[in-house]
Design an enzyme around this catalytic site. Sequence first.
Site, PDB file in Angstrom:
ATOM      1  N   ILE A 192       0.820  -1.204   0.000  1.00 44.55           N
ATOM      2  CA  ILE A 192       0.000   0.000   0.000  1.00 44.55           C
ATOM      3  C   ILE A 192       0.856   1.255   0.000  1.00 44.55           C
ATOM      4  O   ILE A 192       0.506   2.271  -0.616  1.00 44.55           O
ATOM      5  CB  ILE A 192      -0.991  -0.001   1.190  1.00 44.55           C
ATOM      6  CG1 ILE A 192      -2.050   1.085   1.007  1.00 44.55           C
ATOM      7  CG2 ILE A 192      -0.258   0.180   2.520  1.00 44.55           C
ATOM      8  CD1 ILE A 192      -2.972   0.867  -0.154  1.00 44.55           C
TER       9      ILE A 192
ATOM     10  N   ASP B 148     -11.004  -6.333   5.839  1.00 45.20           N
ATOM     11  CA  ASP B 148      -9.971  -5.373   5.433  1.00 45.20           C
ATOM     12  C   ASP B 148     -10.438  -4.579   4.210  1.00 45.20           C
ATOM     13  O   ASP B 148     -10.389  -3.349   4.226  1.00 45.20           O
ATOM     14  CB  ASP B 148      -8.645  -6.084   5.151  1.00 45.20           C
ATOM     15  CG  ASP B 148      -7.564  -5.119   4.701  1.00 45.20           C
ATOM     16  OD1 ASP B 148      -6.946  -4.473   5.559  1.00 45.20           O
ATOM     17  OD2 ASP B 148      -7.346  -4.993   3.468  1.00 45.20           O
TER      18      ASP B 148
ATOM     19  N   SER C 296      11.195   0.735   8.110  1.00 39.54           N
ATOM     20  CA  SER C 296      10.646  -0.569   7.744  1.00 39.54           C
ATOM     21  C   SER C 296      11.666  -1.636   8.090  1.00 39.54           C
ATOM     22  O   SER C 296      12.872  -1.422   7.930  1.00 39.54           O
ATOM     23  CB  SER C 296      10.321  -0.618   6.251  1.00 39.54           C
ATOM     24  OG  SER C 296       9.874  -1.907   5.868  1.00 39.54           O
ATOM     25  N   ARG C 297      11.189  -2.792   8.539  1.00 38.12           N
ATOM     26  CA  ARG C 297      12.106  -3.884   8.867  1.00 38.12           C
ATOM     27  C   ARG C 297      12.690  -4.530   7.623  1.00 38.12           C
ATOM     28  O   ARG C 297      13.800  -5.076   7.668  1.00 38.12           O
ATOM     29  CB  ARG C 297      11.379  -4.951   9.687  1.00 38.12           C
ATOM     30  CG  ARG C 297      11.007  -4.518  11.092  1.00 38.12           C
ATOM     31  CD  ARG C 297      10.274  -5.621  11.812  1.00 38.12           C
ATOM     32  NE  ARG C 297       9.039  -6.002  11.124  1.00 38.12           N
ATOM     33  CZ  ARG C 297       8.268  -7.031  11.494  1.00 38.12           C
ATOM     34  NH1 ARG C 297       8.616  -7.776  12.509  1.00 38.12           N
ATOM     35  NH2 ARG C 297       7.161  -7.295  10.821  1.00 38.12           N
TER      36      ARG C 297
ATOM     37  N   LYS D 237      -6.105   2.820   7.085  1.00 35.45           N
ATOM     38  CA  LYS D 237      -7.289   2.117   7.580  1.00 35.45           C
ATOM     39  C   LYS D 237      -6.960   0.633   7.742  1.00 35.45           C
ATOM     40  O   LYS D 237      -6.110   0.105   7.004  1.00 35.45           O
ATOM     41  CB  LYS D 237      -8.475   2.325   6.635  1.00 35.45           C
ATOM     42  CG  LYS D 237      -8.282   1.758   5.214  1.00 35.45           C
ATOM     43  CD  LYS D 237      -8.645   0.292   5.145  1.00 35.45           C
ATOM     44  CE  LYS D 237      -8.287  -0.321   3.829  1.00 35.45           C
ATOM     45  NZ  LYS D 237      -8.425  -1.794   3.824  1.00 35.45           N
TER      46      LYS D 237
END
Length: 314
Positions: free
Chosen positions: A14, A168, A36-37, A90
């Site tokens: 996303i 979702d 971010s990992r 969201k």
Amino acid sequence: MAPVKLGLVGIGKIARDQHLPSLSRSSDFDLVAAASRNAGVDGIANFASTEEMLEAMPEIAAVSLCMPPQARHAVAAEALAKGKHVMLEKPPGATLSEVEHLAGLAASHGVSLFASWHSREAPGVGPARDWLKGQRIRKVAVTWKEDVRLWHPGQDWIFEPGGLGVFDPGINALSIVTRILPFPIWLTGAELTFPENRQAPIAASLVFAGPGGEAVEAELDFRQTGPQTWDIVVETDGGTLTLSMGGAKLSIDGEEQAMAPEAEYDGLYARFAELISAGQSDVDPSPLRHVADAFLFGRRAVTEPFFFDPPAAL
């Protein structure tokens, strides 16, 4: 005003499909870092965690969180406590209590919290809301069916507790319904279908009622292949309104209305900038509340196991 320095957290599908393109077009924000990992963004500073990012770059004034909802609360709370404005993808959290806590943190620290609902920015939603204000609504039918393998390939988190499963995408429909209807609705019945090997539903049937006897029904399914279906049909005394393609198209009695180009995430970041400038927050948990009600009140059905990749034949 100078652009707000922003850090983007969670560089997944996303973020790459929507957030990065919109931020590249925004004059309100200057994307200076990512956390971010497992991934990074070219041309800016990259960090393994939000904590590391905010400690290294105190000039960051706002963060936008794109990671799955199960991990979002702790990161959002950390950013708010450090005086950063926060935009939430969201759904805004895994539970309603999390969202309430974050809203209180934002207020106590004097920063803006934006619980974003991107489908409300679809071009047909505002005109639909305006048209329905003068109508007597009789019935609403929602059909939200898509292919989970196409939109969430290999993303097992979506079927874990807090991942919401079919809700979702289905929560997008609920975000539109709660925006366009001029009255509240409440759940009166639900059936949630769970694969026998998963913790979240792959399909759901929902029935809501309104204060004047209005009926709202929703069919959600994660198993649809081929053309995808994101439709909301509203029957009124003055005609039938249809939102299709997730709100990108609007028709009245079959006559398609002229619409602006799709720019949902551009609209979200413009709204986030407005909130920061005004010193306000925008946290509407109503779509998530309807999902929570469905889990609380719905009947459970079990179907065959679901695998992103079919298991090897024995």
